[in-house]
Design an enzyme around this catalytic site. Structure first.
Site, short mmCIF file in Angstrom:
data_model
loop_
_atom_site.label_atom_id
_atom_site.label_comp_id
_atom_site.label_asym_id
_atom_site.label_seq_id
_atom_site.Cartn_x
_atom_site.Cartn_y
_atom_site.Cartn_z
CB CYS A 12 -5.12 -1.36 5.32
SG CYS A 12 -5.61 -0.41 6.30
CD GLN A 48 -1.27 -0.11 3.50
OE1 GLN A 48 -1.74 -0.50 3.92
NE2 GLN A 48 -1.30 1.39 4.52
CG HIS A 78 -3.64 -2.55 9.42
ND1 HIS A 78 -3.39 -1.55 8.69
CD2 HIS A 78 -2.73 -3.91 9.61
CE1 HIS A 78 -2.44 -2.47 7.13
NE2 HIS A 78 -2.41 -3.93 7.53
#
Length: 492
Positions: free
Chosen positions: A298, A292, A438
């Protein structure tokens, strides 16, 4: 080689130590001297033509002078400091025997630190009556002023004079000590330069010492962790010149994503599912690990990875889908590009947008941009979105074991950025949906030494972790991983 500024700091540090030793020897010598003969105390009202801080009637001293009555900062019982221990005859700064008071060392009879009612000095004394730290008339000075009366107070160990000079040097030495303590060895600096070369880093003269210090701090934390009894190991990687706040700003969500808003619609079944599974080994169902970059995207990689696998399992065709389209185009579904988003909301976008383009047609740029979606180039489509009920980790196991990989989010903390191998577990991370930062992809599960785990695909490149993957403890909602799991039903 040490940078020049470190050599200068070490030289100055040695000089400070030498000065400290001189002061300590002087103090020890003074302590062995016999006490001076007693002197008759001055009477109240005595005028000092030349007091310690100026003349009897005026001065420019920092404590401000007026008419000094009875020995102000003068002698009687002045011991070793210009303002040394004082016996105040007036209420003053606290108790009868107040130790370590900020002022001096004489016997004051009726006025303290200036005239009874005036001062224009730095500490601004006004006429306070009877209490040294609060007053009938108050004053705006930092050390509230008062007319002191009637209660003797013994002040000792004043911070001015010899003691203050000694303390100041100790403070300077204390400030310099950490700089000397972190000074790298030649071997450590050589290791840092090798790491820089391996990771393509270069720094200017002002940035180099800071990054070296951060690198060495991370290295020592990794070594301490690996020396302990933990279920996973850490190692240096491409993030080792970053502090965790810096890492968090670059690679994790910056916009809060409370995934508790997603509604669970996954229907549990009574049918069996395997004790372990790894979709990477069942066929060509999982795309290679992607990177990324310095963008909190993410969630887009979790989304595309899940849809890529779902389509491959259903149709046998494995596509690489466009994360950049989700960054640029999915804001209307409460996503925020490089600042964060949720896979469940991205699946909804793909469903209502009528498709997602391939990565070759819409390449990844790791930054926010304007939407360039072209409907005729869409290659992936969603028929429905399945949200697994919050905290139902067994439901996640069933979905991964029976259908396909599942997207989920969890909270990343400082130790995770240097994960290398083993089953990650953290008793200090949060478990609630408002703390996740995340998004990743569960591609399987299993058990190691009696500890159940998830097999998870990350989006930090194949050099991180276990070839871009990690294991995380299963069955405990570790770091909130069961708070918001979802997957799409593809239209093929």
């Amino acid at each position: 080689m040490f940078p020049d500024y470190l050599l200068l700091i070490n030289l100055f540090y040695l000089r400070v130590n030498r000065a400290l030793r001189g002061f300590l020897w002087a103090g020890a010598a003074a302590a062995t001297q016999p006490p001076p003969p007693p002197r008759s105390p001055a009477r109240a009202g005595t005028r000092l033509p030349s007091a310690a801080l100026g003349s009897a009637r005026s001065c420019s001293a920092p404590f401000g002078c007026a008419r000094l009555r009875s020995v102000l900062f003068g002698s009687v019982r002045l011991r070793s400091a210009p303002f040394g221990p004082v016996r105040l005859r007036s209420a003053g700064l606290g108790s009868d025997r107040l130790d370590w008071a900020p002022f001096g060392s004489a016997r004051l009879h009726s006025s303290a630190l200036g005239s009874p009612r005036s001062c224009s000095a730095q500490f601004g004394w006004t006429g306070l009556r009877s209490a040294g730290l609060g007053s009938a008339r108050s004053c705006s000075a930092p050390f509230v002023c008062a007319r002191l009366r009637s209660v003797p107070v013994r002040l000792r160990s004043a911070p001015f004079g010899w003691a203050m000079r000694w303390s100041a040097l100790v403070a300077v030495a204390a400030l310099l000590a950490p700089a000397a303590a972190w000074a790298p060895s030649a071997e450590e600096e050589l290791q840092f330069k090798a790491w820089m070369l391996q990771n393509g880093r270069s720094y200017g003269p002002s940035e180099y010492p800071r990054r070296l210090r951060i690198f060495l701090g991370n290295k020592r934390r990794i070594e301490e962790h690996n020396a302990g009894n933990h279920s996973f190991q850490m190692a240096l990687n491409q993030f080792s010149d970053l502090t965790f706040p810096e890492f968090k700003k670059l690679y994790l969500w910056r916009e809060p994503q409370n995934c508790s808003a997603t509604k669970g619609n996954f229907l549990r079944s009574s049918g069996p599912y395997p004790d372990s599974i790894d979709w990477r080994k069942k066929g060509n169902y999982v795309t290679p690990v992607k990177n990324q970059g310095a963008c909190g995207s993410c969630w887009t990689f979790s989304t595309t990875g899940c849809l890529e696998s779902a389509i491959a399992i259903t149709s046998g065709k494995l596509f690489s889908l466009a994360e950049q389209q989700l960054i640029d185009c999915a804001q209307a579904f409460n996503n925020h590009g490089c600042s964060g988003g949720l896979p469940s909301q991205a699946f909804e976008y793909i469903l209502y947008n009528k498709g997602l383009m391939g990565e070759d047609a819409y390449p990844y740029r790791a930054k926010n941009g304007t939407c360039k979606f072209q409907l005729e180039k869409a290659i992936a489509f969603v028929k429905d979105v399945i949200n697994i009920t919050q905290y139902d980790e067994d439901g996640m196991v069933e979905a991964v074991g029976k259908y396909n990989p599942v997207s989920f989010a969890f909270e990343v903390t400082g130790d995770f950025m240097h994960y290398r191998k083993g089953v990650y577990s953290n008793p200090r991370c949060e478990h609630t949906p408002d703390k996740v930062n995340h998004a990743v992809l569960a591609v399987g599960y299993g058990e190691e030494n009696g500890r159940p785990y998830w097999i998870v695909k990350n989006s930090w490149g194949p050099m991180w972790g276990m070839d871009g993957y990690f294991l995380i403890e299963r069955g405990k909602n570790m770091c909130g991983l069961a708070a918001c799991a979802s997957y799409p039903i593809p239209q093929v």
